[in-house]
Design an enzyme around this catalytic site. Sequence first.
Site, PDB file in Angstrom:
ATOM      1  N   LYS A  22       0.939  -1.157  -0.087  1.00 25.44           N
ATOM      2  CA  LYS A  22      -0.014  -0.020  -0.008  1.00 25.44           C
ATOM      3  C   LYS A  22       1.047   1.126   0.079  1.00 25.44           C
ATOM      4  O   LYS A  22       0.832   2.184  -0.980  1.00 25.44           O
ATOM      5  CB  LYS A  22      -0.772   0.088   1.104  1.00 25.44           C
ATOM      6  CG  LYS A  22      -1.591   1.196   1.498  1.00 25.44           C
ATOM      7  CD  LYS A  22      -2.507   1.215   2.702  1.00 25.44           C
ATOM      8  CE  LYS A  22      -1.750   1.797   3.917  1.00 25.44           C
ATOM      9  NZ  LYS A  22      -1.564   3.065   4.222  1.00 25.44           N
ATOM     10  N   ASN A  23       1.999   1.259   0.764  1.00 28.10           N
ATOM     11  CA  ASN A  23       2.640   2.530   1.074  1.00 28.10           C
ATOM     12  C   ASN A  23       3.610   2.828  -0.196  1.00 28.10           C
ATOM     13  O   ASN A  23       4.086   3.940  -0.332  1.00 28.10           O
ATOM     14  CB  ASN A  23       3.393   2.449   2.285  1.00 28.10           C
ATOM     15  CG  ASN A  23       2.500   2.597   3.468  1.00 28.10           C
ATOM     16  OD1 ASN A  23       1.430   2.835   3.253  1.00 28.10           O
ATOM     17  ND2 ASN A  23       3.031   2.354   4.784  1.00 28.10           N
ATOM     18  N   CYS A 115      -5.257   8.131   9.305  1.00 29.63           N
ATOM     19  CA  CYS A 115      -5.073   7.423  10.740  1.00 29.63           C
ATOM     20  C   CYS A 115      -5.205   8.373  11.800  1.00 29.63           C
ATOM     21  O   CYS A 115      -4.306   9.475  11.716  1.00 29.63           O
ATOM     22  CB  CYS A 115      -3.986   6.608  10.687  1.00 29.63           C
ATOM     23  SG  CYS A 115      -4.072   4.995  10.121  1.00 29.63           S
ATOM     24  N   ARG A 120       0.092  15.009  13.295  1.00 29.61           N
ATOM     25  CA  ARG A 120       0.830  14.598  11.736  1.00 29.61           C
ATOM     26  C   ARG A 120       1.009  15.608  11.031  1.00 29.61           C
ATOM     27  O   ARG A 120       0.375  15.848  10.102  1.00 29.61           O
ATOM     28  CB  ARG A 120      -0.019  13.091  11.205  1.00 29.61           C
ATOM     29  CG  ARG A 120       0.167  12.071  12.138  1.00 29.61           C
ATOM     30  CD  ARG A 120      -0.581  10.815  11.314  1.00 29.61           C
ATOM     31  NE  ARG A 120       0.583  10.373  10.596  1.00 29.61           N
ATOM     32  CZ  ARG A 120       0.418   9.101   9.766  1.00 29.61           C
ATOM     33  NH1 ARG A 120      -0.926   8.659   9.736  1.00 29.61           N
ATOM     34  NH2 ARG A 120       1.233   9.066   8.760  1.00 29.61           N
ATOM     35  N   PRO A 121       1.971  16.359  11.294  1.00 28.47           N
ATOM     36  CA  PRO A 121       2.130  17.804  10.618  1.00 28.47           C
ATOM     37  C   PRO A 121       2.956  17.199   9.317  1.00 28.47           C
ATOM     38  O   PRO A 121       3.310  16.206   8.902  1.00 28.47           O
ATOM     39  CB  PRO A 121       3.092  18.620  11.345  1.00 28.47           C
ATOM     40  CG  PRO A 121       3.848  17.455  12.152  1.00 28.47           C
ATOM     41  CD  PRO A 121       3.098  16.386  12.296  1.00 28.47           C
ATOM     42  N   LEU A 124       7.739  19.316   7.166  1.00 25.72           N
ATOM     43  CA  LEU A 124       8.980  18.903   6.662  1.00 25.72           C
ATOM     44  C   LEU A 124       8.834  18.953   4.994  1.00 25.72           C
ATOM     45  O   LEU A 124       9.710  19.363   4.431  1.00 25.72           O
ATOM     46  CB  LEU A 124       9.522  17.604   7.090  1.00 25.72           C
ATOM     47  CG  LEU A 124       9.950  17.738   8.726  1.00 25.72           C
ATOM     48  CD1 LEU A 124      10.257  16.108   9.205  1.00 25.72           C
ATOM     49  CD2 LEU A 124      11.157  18.554   8.861  1.00 25.72           C
ATOM     50  N   ASP A 306       4.778   0.573  12.048  1.00 24.15           N
ATOM     51  CA  ASP A 306       3.530  -0.137  11.735  1.00 24.15           C
ATOM     52  C   ASP A 306       3.280  -1.569  12.081  1.00 24.15           C
ATOM     53  O   ASP A 306       2.289  -2.122  11.845  1.00 24.15           O
ATOM     54  CB  ASP A 306       3.432  -0.047  10.195  1.00 24.15           C
ATOM     55  CG  ASP A 306       3.083   1.237   9.478  1.00 24.15           C
ATOM     56  OD1 ASP A 306       2.758   2.153  10.376  1.00 24.15           O
ATOM     57  OD2 ASP A 306       3.235   1.757   8.400  1.00 24.15           O
ATOM     58  N   ARG A 398      -8.633  -0.297   4.745  1.00 21.64           N
ATOM     59  CA  ARG A 398      -7.773   0.915   4.176  1.00 21.64           C
ATOM     60  C   ARG A 398      -6.530   0.185   3.780  1.00 21.64           C
ATOM     61  O   ARG A 398      -5.846   0.505   2.851  1.00 21.64           O
ATOM     62  CB  ARG A 398      -7.709   1.904   5.054  1.00 21.64           C
ATOM     63  CG  ARG A 398      -8.803   2.543   5.478  1.00 21.64           C
ATOM     64  CD  ARG A 398      -8.332   3.899   6.258  1.00 21.64           C
ATOM     65  NE  ARG A 398      -7.016   4.242   5.873  1.00 21.64           N
ATOM     66  CZ  ARG A 398      -5.924   4.594   6.668  1.00 21.64           C
ATOM     67  NH1 ARG A 398      -6.203   4.558   7.797  1.00 21.64           N
ATOM     68  NH2 ARG A 398      -4.684   5.008   6.145  1.00 21.64           N
TER      69      ARG A 398
END
Length: 419
Positions: A22-23, A115, A120-121, A124, A306, A398
């Site tokens: 997925k990632n 999620c 979760r900024p 960066l 994960d 998901r």
Amino acid sequence: MDKILVHGGPRLSGSVRISGSKNSALPILAATLLTREQCVIHHVPDLSDVHYMLQILTHLGAEVERASGTVTVQAGKITTNAPYDIVRKMRASVCVLGPLLSRAKEATVSLPGGCVIGDRPIDLHLKGFESLGASYRVEAGNVKVFASRLNGAVCNLRGKFGSTVLGTDNVMMAAVLAEGTTVIEGAAAEPEVVDLANFLNAMGAKVEGAGTRRIIVEGVAELHGAEHAVIPDRIEAGTFLVAAAISGDQVTLQRVAPSHLQSVIDALRKAGFLIHTTETSLTLHGNGASKSLELATEPYPGFPTDMQAQMCALFSRTDGISVITENVFPQRFMHVSELKRMGAAIQLEGATAVIQGVERLSGAPVMASDLRASAALVLAGLQADGVTEVNRVYHIDRGYEQIDEKLNALGAQIERVKA
Ligand code: UD1
């Protein structure tokens, strides 16, 4: 809302084929926006996150076709505004920013959801774009990134919690069409970043060093279409390994890349499990008794965040005291309260979970709160007495392709109750 009923007890054995990552698939699909030409991507998993990404690509003007695991995308003409309706469902939507900025010199994306694992900024990502000469504005819940031209530059993407995976992907994609050379220091070294770099290079980009902390991108004038097969999903594979550790006799995973799972294999071996590897398969021999361990999550090649929730499920019934420290997302412990409702003895001390193994877990109605937390609840259910009812399974869908059917093929008894 669908729910999953896990009947605890059955032993698992046999073999299971691991899906495409997925990632990897999400940023690779986003990267198809970098060219007008057709791209063909194989081993794309059938997951709701992938469907969201395809919806975003379609919304941006791409023609998208899907036939089984192969997705064809042609982004002949594109627009640059990804709407809240789709973006809010998935944090990885943010990775269309890089390719849109690269190709169209502007992108507006609703600030991402996904999620619920703490704050979760994307600071960066934005820092990387700025060093290439872009500016950004945040207004009305959207982030707009724009540039008159992009120039290669040196940037450091290391943050307080280590490197950023999607941030590295985004800046790499923004740099491929920039003028001159970009050096990304503090880059994420995850296999998914390497997979994206390989796809970009197949499109004609010049990316070197992916898989190390320093990636060098020499900008090119344009990219062309390409064909690519996504790597196997190391987190799905790790989750099935833990399922096998929890209730397996002998379980073989096929179409995996064992080298991507070294830290997980090492941890499970230390916990007492016998694991055999070939180049594309992994076999775990469950011996019933695992040993307690101390683990800490780290960016790759360290132990993956994960896989943290799944290990909590394993250690819940492992004799002795296990300790897991979460260094990547320090607040990622939503599964703990649900595991405790099943009888687990877990104490949270800041970003550390101290787990005292108990003799039995009991099935209970539990609530999935994020993708990997929900996988952990299914794993806990496999070893619990009675039935575990996992609610809000859309979180699982998901990121896991047919987890219930795959586990059932190994001998589990899992029912999906349609809403
Ligand atoms: C990706 C994975 C996710 C995995 C995570 C860490 C995808 C689609 N998702 O998420 O499954 O759990 O890597 O391996 O690939 N951070 C900042 N500022 C930023 C970006 C990140 O401070 O601009 C922080 C995060 O809050 C976190 C850490 O850096 O503490 C790592 O996050 P990051 O690697 O960016 O995660 P994602 O790429 O979103």
